[in-house]
Design an enzyme around this catalytic site. Structure first.
Site, PDB file in Angstrom:
ATOM      1  N   HIS A  79       3.384  65.655  22.949  1.00 39.43           N
ATOM      2  CA  HIS A  79       4.577  64.837  22.749  1.00 39.43           C
ATOM      3  C   HIS A  79       4.991  64.846  21.266  1.00 39.43           C
ATOM      4  O   HIS A  79       6.134  65.186  20.927  1.00 39.43           O
ATOM      5  CB  HIS A  79       4.277  63.407  23.218  1.00 39.43           C
ATOM      6  CG  HIS A  79       5.412  62.451  23.093  1.00 39.43           C
ATOM      7  ND1 HIS A  79       6.134  61.995  24.157  1.00 39.43           N
ATOM      8  CD2 HIS A  79       5.963  61.853  21.999  1.00 39.43           C
ATOM      9  CE1 HIS A  79       7.073  61.165  23.746  1.00 39.43           C
ATOM     10  NE2 HIS A  79       6.990  61.054  22.431  1.00 39.43           N
ATOM     11  N   GLU A  80       4.041  64.529  20.397  1.00 39.08           N
ATOM     12  CA  GLU A  80       4.373  64.474  18.970  1.00 39.08           C
ATOM     13  C   GLU A  80       4.708  65.864  18.431  1.00 39.08           C
ATOM     14  O   GLU A  80       5.602  66.014  17.602  1.00 39.08           O
ATOM     15  CB  GLU A  80       3.225  63.847  18.168  1.00 39.08           C
ATOM     16  CG  GLU A  80       2.935  62.391  18.512  1.00 39.08           C
ATOM     17  CD  GLU A  80       4.134  61.462  18.403  1.00 39.08           C
ATOM     18  OE1 GLU A  80       5.064  61.749  17.625  1.00 39.08           O
ATOM     19  OE2 GLU A  80       4.158  60.445  19.126  1.00 39.08           O
ATOM     20  N   PHE A 101       0.822  -1.196   0.000  1.00 38.90           N
ATOM     21  CA  PHE A 101       0.000   0.000   0.000  1.00 38.90           C
ATOM     22  C   PHE A 101       0.869   1.266   0.000  1.00 38.90           C
ATOM     23  O   PHE A 101       0.671   2.193  -0.767  1.00 38.90           O
ATOM     24  CB  PHE A 101      -0.900  -0.030   1.224  1.00 38.90           C
ATOM     25  CG  PHE A 101      -1.699   1.222   1.400  1.00 38.90           C
ATOM     26  CD1 PHE A 101      -2.776   1.475   0.562  1.00 38.90           C
ATOM     27  CD2 PHE A 101      -1.373   2.136   2.381  1.00 38.90           C
ATOM     28  CE1 PHE A 101      -3.511   2.615   0.721  1.00 38.90           C
ATOM     29  CE2 PHE A 101      -2.102   3.289   2.532  1.00 38.90           C
ATOM     30  CZ  PHE A 101      -3.171   3.527   1.703  1.00 38.90           C
ATOM     31  N   MET A 134       3.306   5.989  -2.606  1.00 35.38           N
ATOM     32  CA  MET A 134       4.499   6.757  -2.943  1.00 35.38           C
ATOM     33  C   MET A 134       4.584   6.988  -4.437  1.00 35.38           C
ATOM     34  O   MET A 134       4.866   8.085  -4.898  1.00 35.38           O
ATOM     35  CB  MET A 134       5.738   6.028  -2.454  1.00 35.38           C
ATOM     36  CG  MET A 134       6.430   6.771  -1.351  1.00 35.38           C
ATOM     37  SD  MET A 134       7.416   5.681  -0.349  1.00 35.38           S
ATOM     38  CE  MET A 134       8.682   5.204  -1.483  1.00 35.38           C
ATOM     39  N   HIS A 184       8.335  66.549  19.070  1.00 36.85           N
ATOM     40  CA  HIS A 184       9.211  65.918  18.071  1.00 36.85           C
ATOM     41  C   HIS A 184       9.188  66.714  16.775  1.00 36.85           C
ATOM     42  O   HIS A 184      10.226  67.057  16.205  1.00 36.85           O
ATOM     43  CB  HIS A 184       8.708  64.507  17.730  1.00 36.85           C
ATOM     44  CG  HIS A 184       8.984  63.464  18.775  1.00 36.85           C
ATOM     45  ND1 HIS A 184      10.214  63.292  19.346  1.00 36.85           N
ATOM     46  CD2 HIS A 184       8.182  62.512  19.314  1.00 36.85           C
ATOM     47  CE1 HIS A 184      10.150  62.270  20.209  1.00 36.85           C
ATOM     48  NE2 HIS A 184       8.917  61.798  20.207  1.00 36.85           N
ATOM     49  N   ASP A 235      11.937  56.545  22.888  1.00 40.34           N
ATOM     50  CA  ASP A 235      12.741  57.699  22.473  1.00 40.34           C
ATOM     51  C   ASP A 235      14.057  57.738  23.247  1.00 40.34           C
ATOM     52  O   ASP A 235      15.125  57.968  22.685  1.00 40.34           O
ATOM     53  CB  ASP A 235      11.982  59.004  22.752  1.00 40.34           C
ATOM     54  CG  ASP A 235      10.715  59.109  21.909  1.00 40.34           C
ATOM     55  OD1 ASP A 235      10.676  58.474  20.843  1.00 40.34           O
ATOM     56  OD2 ASP A 235       9.786  59.817  22.326  1.00 40.34           O
TER      57      ASP A 235
END
Ligand code: ADP
Ligand code: MG
Ligand code: ZN
Length: 632
Positions: free
Chosen positions: A443-444, A144, A149, A447, A520
């Site tokens: 915060h931004e 089998f 295969m 930057h 940061d």
């Protein structure tokens, strides 16, 4: 056999298995009829009642306890195992004696006839007949498996094969749909590979002149720059098969699989010659030998050795060209670079503006573009992007355009895709408390203002307080730096100042500070440290490399006990220099933000109102008299 056929095979197999199991159980059953229903006590009782006419005893080495068959007058045959055969016989003989005695005394006996007692040797079951069912089962399973295969090999159409006794990994491609026209930019690289294409097309030409063609070409470059594409294009141009496998596929759990895969790969290559063998991520197998954190590297060494053996093995002009790709030449075993192996190295770098424009052209070939999409402009604003990034960018843009039900890709789609590729998807639906939003906005803005005011960094592309997929509360995106530009000491200081901008803005406006600036601070510290230890930018410590190249060591696992190359005093000095740079940058950044606190307020307000502002809107916040500061 196709898939359906295989399925039918399985069903048949299961049916057969069930039949065998049934037959076997039947066979076992038939030999043991009421084996457990009858026993010694019942025998004794039947004997006393005179029901038994024959006692058969079977015994040999295999059944030392003895099997007793008691046959009763009514024709019943009762079998049971008895541990003491002599006892059984004695009891039967006693019964006979008793009967005879009673007969001679004129009394009526329990039985008038003697019980026949036979002692038989059981014909020994041959071991073979015992094992027969198992043998048959085994044969069936093997048949089998074999059929399965065969069918699997047939079904792949030769595309995949059972490889290295394990999962199919190697790919053989014969469709030559990628050629040099699909590879944009990379003119010099293509030229270098041209002679290999020529050789593969007509190996004889080179052989006649006694030319030695390189056996191996190593493609070196960052991920996504088109190394795989280039290797494929070579096979496409030359119209030869393309056998590819990834280096990591060689490194398996099972020892010896890697080496056997290498052998299989080259055996297959020999069958397909002329052809290209492409080993992607070769660094997975070809790392410097003797490195690695114990365990597991033996297997890799074996694989590498096998690779070297195979490459030495085939003749110079056999028509097999091995191409390999890596982004880490520095960690490759030097043996791999020796003549006769990978003696040709092609460096595939990041594309420049022109290259990016060409790549964009290739990837927008099948995409309708609106008039407002300027590929040259996109190429200009995407420095640092590699081919894969650009392909991704245009794909995202196309998806967004489709989502917006547009027939063409338009500039807003590209802009949005740019942000998506750069910072990840924006999570607009995430609810953010008003207070957090305010802090993020300042915060931004901090930057962004520094990006704008400092001379060598920026310009700002977009500022946003929409949370991103990566978990940031907001982002400030700048346009990437120009290509091939040196980073200067001034720039690095300004980068640190920009990194501090977020935290400083928080300090200036709110009483308390947040943890939002941790990333940061980390980046700023790394920059400052490498200024001191790597780039010789601190007068106090001079032009000395103090890097202990930790990363590389952990990666390679070499010299684990490696000591620092400098003294404790120097370590203290390094730390104090890093601190000095950071302090200076902090003071300077704070001064600038304090000076522009009006703009900080306005920028934060605008962000709270709009969530995201683009570079132009941001720049409008600055009046005309806000010139750029002098170099710092
Ligand atoms: P690498 O193997 O160097 O990591 P790939 O060859 O796999 O990169 O490239 C990934 C994808 O990026 C390719 O499938 C292709 O779509 C795109 N790409 C990369 N470089 C180029 C290029 N020079 N021209 C066209 N497309 C490219
Ligand atoms: Mg690749
Ligand atoms: Zn920040």
């Amino acid at each position: 056999m196709n898939k359906q056929g295989a399925f039918r095979g399985i069903v048949w197999f299961l049916v057969l298995l069930a039949l065998i199991a049934f037959a076997y159980s039947f066979w076992v059953r038939s030999t043991s009829i009421d084996l457990y229903e009858y026993n010694f006590t019942k025998y004794q009782k039947d004997l006393a009642e005179g029901k038994i006419n024959t006692v058969l005893i079977k015994q040999n080495e295999e059944i030392p306890t003895g099997m007793v068959s008691a046959i009763t007058d009514d024709g019943g045959r009762h079998e049971f195992y008895a541990s003491d055969i002599n006892e059984i016989i004695r009891m039967a003989e006693e019964q006979n004696l008793l009967n005879q005695q009673m007969l001679s005394e004129g009394k009526r006996p329990v039985r008038d006839q003697d019980i026949v007692i036979t002692l038989g040797d059981v014909s020994r079951q041959s071991t073979f007949s015992q094992m027969l069912p198992y043998v048959i089962l085994l044969i069936i399973i093997m048949v089998f498996m074999f059929v399965m295969m065969m069918s699997m090999q047939g079904s792949g159409g030769g595309k995949m094969m059972d490889f290295g006794k394990s999962r199919a990994k190697m790919m053989v491609e014969n469709d030559h749909d990628i050629d040099f026209t699909k590879v944009a930019g990379l003119q010099e690289e293509k030229q270098e590979l041209e002679e290999i294409v020529d050789f593969l097309k007509d190996p004889g030409k080179y052989c006649k002149l006694g030319a030695r063609i390189p056996k191996g070409v190593l493609l070196v470059g960052p991920p996504g720059t088109g190394k795989t594409l280039l290797a494929k294009a070579v096979s496409g141009e030359a119209k030869v098969p393309f056998l590819s496998i990834s280096g990591s596929d060689f490194v398996e759990m099972f020892v010896g699989v890697g080496a056997s895969r290498v052998r299989d790969l080259f055996a297959e290559a020999q069958r397909n010659a002329p052809c290209i063998v492409f080993i992607d991520e070769i660094d997975a197998v070809a790392r410097k030998r003797g490195s690695g954190l114990g365990g597991g590297h033996d297997e890799r060494e074996q694989t590498l050795n096998q690779l070297l053996v195979e490459m030495d093995g085939f003749g110079v002009n056999e028509g097999i060209i091995v191409m390999a790709a890596t982004n880490r030449v520095d960690i490759l075993d030097p043996a791999i670079l020796r003549p006769g192996r990978f003696d040709r190295k092609v460096v595939v770098g990041r594309p420049d503006v022109k290259g990016r424009e060409d790549i964009l052209k290739v990837h927008t070939d099948n995409k309708p573009l609106g008039d407002d999409v300027d590929l040259h402009e996109i190429a200009r604003t995407t420095s640092g992007f590699v081919g894969a990034d650009l392909e991704n960018l245009m794909n995202e843009a196309a998806i967004l355009a489709a989502k917006n039900n547009r027939a063409y890709i338009q500039k807003p789609d590209v802009d949005q895709a740019f942000i998506k590729v750069g910072v990840g998807t924006e999570k607009k639906s995430r609810l953010v408390p008003e207070k957090t939003k305010r802090i993020t906005a300042y915060h931004e803005a901090g930057h962004a203002i520094l990006y704008h005011l400092l001379p060598d960094v920026g310009p700002v592309y977009a500022v946003s307080i929409i949370p991103t997929g990566e978990g940031a509360a907001g982002y400030t995106m700048r346009l990437p730096q120009n290509d091939n530009e040196f980073t200067t000491k001034g720039m690095m200081r300004q980068d640190i100042m920009v990194d501090f901008g977020g935290r400083i803005a928080e300090e200036l406006i709110f009483e308390d500070i947040t943890t939002g600036a941790s990333q940061d601070i980390k980046v700023a510290t790394q920059t400052a440290r490498s200024m001191v230890t790597k780039y010789g930018m601190s007068e106090k410590l001079g032009l000395i490399n103090y890097e202990s190249s930790d990363e590389e060591e952990v990666f390679l696992g070499r010299d684990l006990g490696h000591a620092k190359s400098f003294s404790e005093e120097t370590a203290v000095q390094i730390d104090s220099e890093v601190k000095r740079i950071m302090d200076e940058c902090y003071a300077e950044a704070r001064r600038i933000l304090e000076e522009h606190i009006e703009i900080l307020h306005r920028c934060a307000e605008l962000l709270l109102e709009r969530d995201r502002i683009d570079g132009k809107e941001f720049e409008r916040l600055f009046g005309q008299n806000d010139g750029i500061l002098g170099s710092i």
